[in-house]
Design a protein around this motif. Sequence first.
Motif, PDB file in Angstrom:
ATOM      1  N   PHE A  59       0.872  -1.167   0.000  1.00 35.97           N
ATOM      2  CA  PHE A  59       0.000   0.000   0.000  1.00 35.97           C
ATOM      3  C   PHE A  59       0.910   1.217   0.000  1.00 35.97           C
ATOM      4  O   PHE A  59       1.745   1.365   0.897  1.00 35.97           O
ATOM      5  CB  PHE A  59      -0.901   0.022   1.235  1.00 35.97           C
ATOM      6  CG  PHE A  59      -2.012  -0.994   1.190  1.00 35.97           C
ATOM      7  CD1 PHE A  59      -3.264  -0.638   0.723  1.00 35.97           C
ATOM      8  CD2 PHE A  59      -1.796  -2.294   1.593  1.00 35.97           C
ATOM      9  CE1 PHE A  59      -4.286  -1.565   0.680  1.00 35.97           C
ATOM     10  CE2 PHE A  59      -2.810  -3.230   1.549  1.00 35.97           C
ATOM     11  CZ  PHE A  59      -4.055  -2.869   1.083  1.00 35.97           C
ATOM     12  N   ALA A  60       0.750   2.083  -0.987  1.00 37.92           N
ATOM     13  CA  ALA A  60       1.568   3.285  -1.094  1.00 37.92           C
ATOM     14  C   ALA A  60       0.670   4.507  -0.984  1.00 37.92           C
ATOM     15  O   ALA A  60      -0.553   4.411  -1.076  1.00 37.92           O
ATOM     16  CB  ALA A  60       2.314   3.300  -2.428  1.00 37.92           C
ATOM     17  N   GLY A  61       1.292   5.660  -0.786  1.00 35.04           N
ATOM     18  CA  GLY A  61       0.533   6.911  -0.723  1.00 35.04           C
ATOM     19  C   GLY A  61      -0.331   7.035   0.500  1.00 35.04           C
ATOM     20  O   GLY A  61      -1.355   7.732   0.480  1.00 35.04           O
ATOM     21  N   LEU A  62       0.055   6.372   1.588  1.00 32.33           N
ATOM     22  CA  LEU A  62      -0.723   6.453   2.824  1.00 32.33           C
ATOM     23  C   LEU A  62      -0.468   7.787   3.514  1.00 32.33           C
ATOM     24  O   LEU A  62       0.596   8.399   3.343  1.00 32.33           O
ATOM     25  CB  LEU A  62      -0.339   5.300   3.751  1.00 32.33           C
ATOM     26  CG  LEU A  62      -0.612   3.903   3.199  1.00 32.33           C
ATOM     27  CD1 LEU A  62      -0.096   2.842   4.168  1.00 32.33           C
ATOM     28  CD2 LEU A  62      -2.079   3.707   2.917  1.00 32.33           C
ATOM     29  N   PRO A  63      -1.429   8.265   4.309  1.00 36.45           N
ATOM     30  CA  PRO A  63      -1.255   9.574   4.958  1.00 36.45           C
ATOM     31  C   PRO A  63      -0.074   9.564   5.936  1.00 36.45           C
ATOM     32  O   PRO A  63       0.182   8.564   6.606  1.00 36.45           O
ATOM     33  CB  PRO A  63      -2.585   9.794   5.691  1.00 36.45           C
ATOM     34  CG  PRO A  63      -3.182   8.441   5.832  1.00 36.45           C
ATOM     35  CD  PRO A  63      -2.695   7.632   4.673  1.00 36.45           C
ATOM     36  N   ASN A  64       0.634  10.682   5.985  1.00 39.12           N
ATOM     37  CA  ASN A  64       1.799  10.798   6.862  1.00 39.12           C
ATOM     38  C   ASN A  64       1.403  10.918   8.330  1.00 39.12           C
ATOM     39  O   ASN A  64       2.119  10.443   9.206  1.00 39.12           O
ATOM     40  CB  ASN A  64       2.643  12.002   6.465  1.00 39.12           C
ATOM     41  CG  ASN A  64       3.169  11.875   5.053  1.00 39.12           C
ATOM     42  OD1 ASN A  64       3.225  10.783   4.512  1.00 39.12           O
ATOM     43  ND2 ASN A  64       3.551  12.978   4.457  1.00 39.12           N
ATOM     44  N   ALA A  65       0.296  11.593   8.605  1.00 42.16           N
ATOM     45  CA  ALA A  65      -0.132  11.825   9.995  1.00 42.16           C
ATOM     46  C   ALA A  65      -1.641  11.630  10.108  1.00 42.16           C
ATOM     47  O   ALA A  65      -2.400  12.591  10.212  1.00 42.16           O
ATOM     48  CB  ALA A  65       0.261  13.228  10.432  1.00 42.16           C
ATOM     49  N   PRO A  66      -2.095  10.363  10.097  1.00 34.80           N
ATOM     50  CA  PRO A  66      -3.542  10.140  10.226  1.00 34.80           C
ATOM     51  C   PRO A  66      -4.011  10.456  11.646  1.00 34.80           C
ATOM     52  O   PRO A  66      -3.233  10.446  12.597  1.00 34.80           O
ATOM     53  CB  PRO A  66      -3.695   8.659   9.908  1.00 34.80           C
ATOM     54  CG  PRO A  66      -2.393   8.067  10.277  1.00 34.80           C
ATOM     55  CD  PRO A  66      -1.361   9.124   9.989  1.00 34.80           C
ATOM     56  N   LYS A  67      -5.294  10.747  11.764  1.00 31.05           N
ATOM     57  CA  LYS A  67      -5.865  11.067  13.075  1.00 31.05           C
ATOM     58  C   LYS A  67      -5.840   9.855  14.009  1.00 31.05           C
ATOM     59  O   LYS A  67      -5.717   9.987  15.207  1.00 31.05           O
ATOM     60  CB  LYS A  67      -7.299  11.551  12.908  1.00 31.05           C
ATOM     61  CG  LYS A  67      -7.444  12.724  11.953  1.00 31.05           C
ATOM     62  CD  LYS A  67      -7.767  13.987  12.691  1.00 31.05           C
ATOM     63  CE  LYS A  67      -8.111  15.126  11.783  1.00 31.05           C
ATOM     64  NZ  LYS A  67      -7.066  15.714  11.041  1.00 31.05           N
ATOM     65  N   SER A  68      -5.965   8.654  13.449  1.00 31.71           N
ATOM     66  CA  SER A  68      -5.889   7.425  14.236  1.00 31.71           C
ATOM     67  C   SER A  68      -5.060   6.407  13.441  1.00 31.71           C
ATOM     68  O   SER A  68      -4.923   6.527  12.223  1.00 31.71           O
ATOM     69  CB  SER A  68      -7.286   6.884  14.518  1.00 31.71           C
ATOM     70  OG  SER A  68      -7.949   6.592  13.308  1.00 31.71           O
ATOM     71  N   PRO A  69      -4.503   5.397  14.103  1.00 31.30           N
ATOM     72  CA  PRO A  69      -3.718   4.380  13.389  1.00 31.30           C
ATOM     73  C   PRO A  69      -4.557   3.673  12.320  1.00 31.30           C
ATOM     74  O   PRO A  69      -5.766   3.539  12.452  1.00 31.30           O
ATOM     75  CB  PRO A  69      -3.302   3.409  14.494  1.00 31.30           C
ATOM     76  CG  PRO A  69      -3.354   4.214  15.747  1.00 31.30           C
ATOM     77  CD  PRO A  69      -4.479   5.187  15.550  1.00 31.30           C
ATOM     78  N   LEU A  70      -3.892   3.214  11.286  1.00 33.58           N
ATOM     79  CA  LEU A  70      -4.559   2.512  10.191  1.00 33.58           C
ATOM     80  C   LEU A  70      -4.704   1.040  10.551  1.00 33.58           C
ATOM     81  O   LEU A  70      -3.775   0.427  11.089  1.00 33.58           O
ATOM     82  CB  LEU A  70      -3.739   2.648   8.911  1.00 33.58           C
ATOM     83  CG  LEU A  70      -3.449   4.082   8.448  1.00 33.58           C
ATOM     84  CD1 LEU A  70      -2.545   4.056   7.228  1.00 33.58           C
ATOM     85  CD2 LEU A  70      -4.735   4.814   8.143  1.00 33.58           C
ATOM     86  N   ALA A  71      -5.856   0.470  10.258  1.00 28.52           N
ATOM     87  CA  ALA A  71      -6.118  -0.948  10.563  1.00 28.52           C
ATOM     88  C   ALA A  71      -6.279  -1.709   9.249  1.00 28.52           C
ATOM     89  O   ALA A  71      -7.235  -1.498   8.503  1.00 28.52           O
ATOM     90  CB  ALA A  71      -7.366  -1.085  11.416  1.00 28.52           C
TER      91      ALA A  71
END
Length: 140
Positions: free
Chosen positions: A99-111
């Motif tokens: 998975f590429a292009g994921l947010p640098n600073a999301p509001k919550s961890p990615l699941a």
Amino acid sequence: MQEPASRFFAYHHRRARLLLGFGAALCLLAVSHLFAQEKPKIPTVDAGVGSCSADFVVRDGNHKPLYSAKIDLNFRYGLFNLHKVSLEAFTDSSGRARFAGLPNAPKSPLAFSVRYGDRQKTITDDPLNNCKASYDVVLP
């Protein structure tokens, strides 16, 4: 002294040999490019939101790669979390997916939800702490 006609043929004979040599070199180059081992490409899904990524290798209980394991990701981003992204990737024959292009600073961890048949596992990733994450997932 050579006659003009014989000079003409000698010139064209040298030119033809030169062109034939270049053609043979070009053919060898093309054939060698065909047989060159290219690194297999990892199936990649691009969210287009940031510069972080997550690499996965999915294996079974015997540590053999699982082909076509499904990896899902749903997250929200932007002002007031108005933008929703749903992504899904399937592993290749080596059990890999990216998975590429994921947010640098999301509001919550990615699941990430990893599934293969009736087996499932959830992997949590925080790009803020681990921007270029790599996970080896074992589905027993």
